[in-house]
Write an enzyme that holds these catalytic residues in place. Structure first.
Site, short mmCIF file in Angstrom:
data_model
loop_
_atom_site.label_atom_id
_atom_site.label_comp_id
_atom_site.label_asym_id
_atom_site.label_seq_id
_atom_site.Cartn_x
_atom_site.Cartn_y
_atom_site.Cartn_z
N SER A 102 0.83 -1.21 0.00
CA SER A 102 0.00 0.00 0.00
C SER A 102 0.86 1.25 0.00
CB SER A 102 -0.87 -0.02 1.27
OG SER A 102 -1.36 1.26 1.55
N TYR A 152 -2.37 0.07 10.34
CA TYR A 152 -2.56 -0.57 9.02
C TYR A 152 -1.32 -0.37 8.17
CZ TYR A 152 -3.55 -0.90 4.10
OH TYR A 152 -3.45 -1.20 2.77
N LYS A 186 1.84 -3.04 6.64
CA LYS A 186 2.31 -3.14 5.25
C LYS A 186 3.83 -2.89 5.17
CE LYS A 186 -1.57 -4.27 3.37
NZ LYS A 186 -1.78 -5.65 2.82
C1 WQD Z 1 -9.39 8.98 1.48
C2 WQD Z 1 -9.56 10.45 1.84
C3 WQD Z 1 -9.96 10.85 4.17
C4 WQD Z 1 -13.94 9.07 4.37
C5 WQD Z 1 -6.92 3.92 1.65
C6 WQD Z 1 -7.16 2.53 2.08
C7 WQD Z 1 -5.87 1.82 2.34
C8 WQD Z 1 -4.83 2.08 1.28
C9 WQD Z 1 -4.67 3.56 1.04
C10 WQD Z 1 -4.74 0.25 -0.26
C11 WQD Z 1 -8.85 10.79 3.15
C12 WQD Z 1 -11.15 11.29 3.31
C13 WQD Z 1 -12.70 9.49 3.90
C14 WQD Z 1 -14.89 10.03 4.80
C15 WQD Z 1 -13.36 11.78 4.23
N1 WQD Z 1 -5.16 1.47 0.05
N2 WQD Z 1 -12.43 10.83 3.82
N3 WQD Z 1 -14.56 11.36 4.70
O1 WQD Z 1 -7.26 6.66 4.20
O2 WQD Z 1 -6.31 7.15 1.88
O3 WQD Z 1 -6.57 4.76 2.73
O4 WQD Z 1 -5.94 4.03 0.66
O5 WQD Z 1 -4.10 -0.48 0.37
O6 WQD Z 1 -6.21 0.45 2.31
O7 WQD Z 1 -7.89 2.57 3.28
O8 WQD Z 1 -8.55 6.12 2.08
O9 WQD Z 1 -10.89 6.40 1.41
O10 WQD Z 1 -10.35 6.19 3.88
O11 WQD Z 1 -9.73 8.25 2.66
O12 WQD Z 1 -13.09 12.99 4.17
O13 WQD Z 1 -16.02 9.73 5.25
O14 WQD Z 1 -10.94 10.71 2.06
O15 WQD Z 1 -9.72 11.80 5.19
O16 WQD Z 1 -8.31 12.08 3.03
P1 WQD Z 1 -7.11 6.27 2.77
P2 WQD Z 1 -9.97 6.67 2.54
#
Ligand code: WQD
Length: 342
Positions: free
Chosen positions: A126, A151, A155
């Protein structure tokens, strides 16, 4: 030729099985304990491909059960190890669940790769291994900073485990694929992300808010030093991710990977803010999204997106699906779920 997919009933695993069926003659064997998916995924795969999947409902933390699969299916030539918990926010709240599951599952897979002499492994890593990077876009040579969540740490540890293992197992090879933000659903609208728990990721939150399952989306902070104050991510369609796995395994099988353990970014190379993602969704769906600005989320990095040159050079891979189509496919899937009372 037999390929073992762990986490095969999950989001990326199921899309990769579809890609394998549609592009190769490999025989797929799937292992999943349905901790974040359901056996029904295999029915969706059959609806799309017409194929039944040989599957095992076992927990990879149980070594004896895992070894049974290898004993029953001799001469497996490749393992794609997807099975892991993957929600950043959830891992902050429940770190031991992540360390127990993600590390012990991988440890048993590596033990089986050695014991049953499986020549090739693809490890699902990741972009979160980079931490709160300053220099963007990140390349595979970028320094890994302190992980921002348990998490991400699982990784980072996972890549080191694969590296140390491969070093002392002559002849075995591995590629760690660092996914950026996998989103979207199969073009047919018949398969997509279907978490058994409340969604943690942005796109399911957007589509579930738009369809009325959730009241309001909270944007986790708009005071970051980015173009509109919200976090930047590299959203990449799950089918582009799946295609990269097929290409990576083909490269391993054909002996085209020179390093015994190679590490490759899987991203589009385009950074998109949360608000840009919301705007793209509203544009393609015609739905007005109910959202508010809230506090930052623990574990979030401000901005990250990929330099994907290595994937192009080594795998001859390119992302093909743009942001609008990512959102449209996610919306089509959410509507399908709603019509089928999920
Ligand atoms: C994305 C953005 C949140 C929900 C993911 C996967 C992880 C890895 C990396 C593969 C962030 C914002 C989210 C909400 C929001 N991928 N958000 N409101 O944290 O980048 O991690 O990609 O391995 O497995 O979890 O993804 O979709 O949770 O968040 O504002 O209700 O959206 O703050 O900036 P993240 P995410």
């Amino acid at each position: 030729m037999k390929i073992l997919i762990t986490g095969g009933s999950g989001y990326i695993g199921s899309h990769t099985i579809i890609e394998i069926i549609e592009n190769t003659d490999w025989e797929v064997i799937s292992i999943d304990n349905y901790s974040n998916s359901s056996e029904d995924t295999y029915n969706r795969i059959k609806k799309i491909t017409g194929k039944d999947i040989k599957s095992y409902n076992i927990d990879l933390r149980n070594l004896a059960d895992t070894e049974c699969v290898f004993n029953e299916n001799p001469k497996i030539k490749g393992i794609i190890h997807f099975a892991a918990f993957k929600a950043v926010g959830e891992s902050v709240e429940n770190p031991l669940m992540y360390y127990d599951n993600n590390i012990n599952s991988l440890n048993n897979i590596l033990k089986c790769q050695a014991k049953f002499n499986v020549p090739n492994l693809i490890f699902s890593s990741s972009c979160s291994v980079y931490g709160n990077v300053e220099e963007l876009p990140v390349t595979e040579e970028s320094k890994l900073l302190k992980s921002e969540s348990p998490y991400a740490y699982t990784k980072q540890i996972g890549e080191v485990m694969v590296n140390d293992f491969i070093k002392v197992n002559e002849g075995l090879k591995a590629i760690s694929l660092r996914y950026f933000n996998p989103v979207g659903a199969h073009v047919s609208g018949l398969n997509g992300e279907l978490s058994t728990t409340k969604p943690n990721n942005l796109i399911p939150f957007i589509t579930q808010t738009a369809i009325g399952k959730l009241e309001c989306l909270t944007v986790f902070g708009n005071d970051y030093s980015t173009k509109d104050g919200t976090c930047v991510r590299d959203y990449i369609h799950v089918s582009d991710i799946a295609n990269a796995h097929v290409l990576a395994l083909k490269c391993l099988l054909n002996g085209e990977i020179k390093d015994s353990h190679d590490i490759i970014n899987l991203g589009t190379g385009v950074g998109v803010t949360v608000l840009e993602a919301i705007n793209a969704f509203e544009k393609v769906s015609g739905a007005k999204l109910n959202y508010k600005i809230g506090n930052r989320r623990e574990g979030d990095v401000a901005s990250i997106y990929a330099d994907n040159k290595k994937a192009k050079d080594i795998l001859n891979w390119n992302s093909k699906i743009g942001l609008d189509d990512m959102m449209l496919s996610a919306w089509k899937w959410e509507q399908n779920l709603s019509e089928n009372n999920f």
